[in-house]
Design a protein around this motif. Structure first.
Motif, PDB file in Angstrom:
ATOM      1  N   ILE A 299       0.841  -1.201   0.000  1.00  0.00           N
ATOM      2  CA  ILE A 299       0.000   0.000   0.000  1.00  0.00           C
ATOM      3  C   ILE A 299       0.871   1.245   0.000  1.00  0.00           C
ATOM      4  N   ILE A 300       0.493   2.208  -0.846  1.00  0.00           N
ATOM      5  CA  ILE A 300       1.161   3.514  -0.876  1.00  0.00           C
ATOM      6  C   ILE A 300       0.107   4.594  -0.678  1.00  0.00           C
ATOM      7  N   SER A 301       0.354   5.490   0.269  1.00  0.00           N
ATOM      8  CA  SER A 301      -0.546   6.621   0.506  1.00  0.00           C
ATOM      9  C   SER A 301       0.307   7.837   0.840  1.00  0.00           C
ATOM     10  N   LEU A 302       0.293   8.832  -0.037  1.00  0.00           N
ATOM     11  CA  LEU A 302       1.107  10.029   0.124  1.00  0.00           C
ATOM     12  C   LEU A 302       0.222  11.258   0.303  1.00  0.00           C
ATOM     13  N   SER A 303       0.713  12.244   1.015  1.00  0.00           N
ATOM     14  CA  SER A 303      -0.058  13.476   1.180  1.00  0.00           C
ATOM     15  C   SER A 303       0.883  14.669   1.208  1.00  0.00           C
ATOM     16  N   THR A 304       0.378  15.810   0.741  1.00  0.00           N
ATOM     17  CA  THR A 304       1.129  17.064   0.761  1.00  0.00           C
ATOM     18  C   THR A 304       0.181  18.180   1.167  1.00  0.00           C
ATOM     19  N   PRO A 305       0.434  18.871   2.293  1.00  0.00           N
ATOM     20  CA  PRO A 305      -0.450  19.970   2.686  1.00  0.00           C
ATOM     21  C   PRO A 305      -0.249  21.184   1.789  1.00  0.00           C
ATOM     22  N   ALA A 306      -1.327  21.891   1.532  1.00  0.00           N
ATOM     23  CA  ALA A 306      -1.266  23.118   0.726  1.00  0.00           C
ATOM     24  C   ALA A 306      -1.881  24.240   1.555  1.00  0.00           C
ATOM     25  N   ASP A 307      -1.034  25.002   2.222  1.00  0.00           N
ATOM     26  CA  ASP A 307      -1.474  26.098   3.081  1.00  0.00           C
ATOM     27  C   ASP A 307      -1.808  27.311   2.222  1.00  0.00           C
ATOM     28  N   LEU A 308      -3.039  27.824   2.363  1.00  0.00           N
ATOM     29  CA  LEU A 308      -3.455  28.946   1.528  1.00  0.00           C
ATOM     30  C   LEU A 308      -2.546  30.166   1.730  1.00  0.00           C
ATOM     31  N   TYR A 309      -2.034  30.349   2.925  1.00  0.00           N
ATOM     32  CA  TYR A 309      -1.179  31.513   3.183  1.00  0.00           C
ATOM     33  C   TYR A 309       0.062  31.486   2.293  1.00  0.00           C
TER      34      TYR A 309
END
Length: 331
Positions: free
Chosen positions: A80-90
């Motif tokens: 299983i592969i699960s990746l995430s990247t936060p995108a801060d509006l600021y």
């Protein structure tokens, strides 16, 4: 699919890095039926040889029974592969690559889309590299040993390949008394006998290639005014491999490739070769192989607007890689 999503999907698929890599994973085929919604995958293995029909001593004894229903079923759970990247509006105010400090910012929605697109494409590249790593391990060891973000083993799958398919030569190539052509022919014989497929493809690691071309027997075989049992004509192929030419060894004609692609583990800048420097992989022609890339299920509740109107929920690449995207707000 609306026109905007169609264009965005093409942006994902048109990434040049993905097109120029993946030689080893391209040997594995993915058909529509290989995408499943199951946690585990079952594979039925049927082994057939070239058995000769027996002759009767007396026709009165009747027919000889032959079973055509023997097969083995193997079941495994795909990694299983699960990746995430936060995108801060600021951080949308931050300068993006290629922009000058005086560039107009433009619409916030446009900048957010570009940040999401770049993040997702980077994740897709990482998944494609993970596919290549699995192909690399299977071809060189017959098993998978995959690691997590801390480089600890998180997944092991042993395909129980015969040890004779991964031999170690008696004398290292490059050393006195080495016999690389005889070693190649011996492995070809094993593959031809066990796999019932005629070997025709050889992928050679960097050090093994240097030692092979320095071998007197090999040099005589490919010399134009020599035995004419081969030819060296290097040319860059698709997916990052270099076609070096061909060689006739015994009764086999092998197309020779080198592949110097490397990868990095997460959090490290150390480069690792997909094909070990001293490794040699010999295979049947790609069209004769039965190598499959099978995918398990990925549960997803989809995306909400505005993301689902600009980000494709699923992308399938030329190499068979299928990625499920999910973008959501967390206020």
């Amino acid at each position: 699919m609306n026109e905007k999503l169609t264009k965005v999907l093409e942006v994902f698929k048109d990434d040049s890095d993905l097109k120029q890599r993946g030689f080893l994973s391209s040997l594995f085929v993915t058909k529509p039926s290989y995408y499943t919604k199951s946690e585990s995958v079952k594979v039925d293995i049927v082994r057939r040889g070239h058995k000769v029909a027996p002759f009767l001593k007396d026709r009165a004894t009747g027919k000889v029974l032959v079973s055509a229903k023997d097969f083995t079923t193997k079941e495994f759970c795909p990694p299983i592969i699960s990746l995430s990247t936060p995108a801060d509006l600021y951080h949308l105010m931050d300068r993006r690559p290629g922009e000058t400090v005086y560039a107009e910012i433009g619409s916030w929605q446009g900048r957010l889309f570009n940040e999401l697109k770049d993040s997702l494409i980077e994740q897709h590249k990482m998944m494609s590299e993970a596919l290549e790593l699995q192909a690399s391990q299977i071809l060189q060891t017959g098993e998978l040993t995959l690691t997590d973000e801390d480089n600890n083993t998180s997944y092991v799958l042993d395909f129980a390949a015969d040890a004779t398919h991964f031999p170690t030569v008696g004398t290292d190539w490059g050393a006195a008394g080495a016999t690389p052509l005889a070693d190649i022919e011996a492995l070809c014989n094993v593959i031809n006998t066990d796999g019932q497929r005629r070997p025709s493809l050889m992928i050679v690691g960097a050090t093994a290639w240097q030692n092979l071309v320095a071998d007197a027997g090999f040099a005589a075989a490919v010399r134009k005014d020599g035995l004419a049992l081969g030819s060296l004509a290097p040319q860059l192929e698709d997916k990052g491999a270099v076609y070096q030419g061909y060689i006739n060894v015994g009764s086999y004609r092998l197309d020779m490739y080198t592949y110097d692609a490397t990868y990095e583990k997460l959090g490290s800048s150390t480069q690792y070769n997909y094909i070990g420097a001293t490794k040699v992989v010999i295979l049947a022609a790609p069209q004769m192989l039965d190598f499959r890339a099978v995918y398990g299920g990925v549960p997803s509740l989809g995306m909400k607007d505005p993301f689902r109107s600009i980000i494709p929920s699923e992308v399938t690449y030329e190499n068979g890689l299928r990625v499920t995207n999910r973008v959501y707000e967390d206020e």
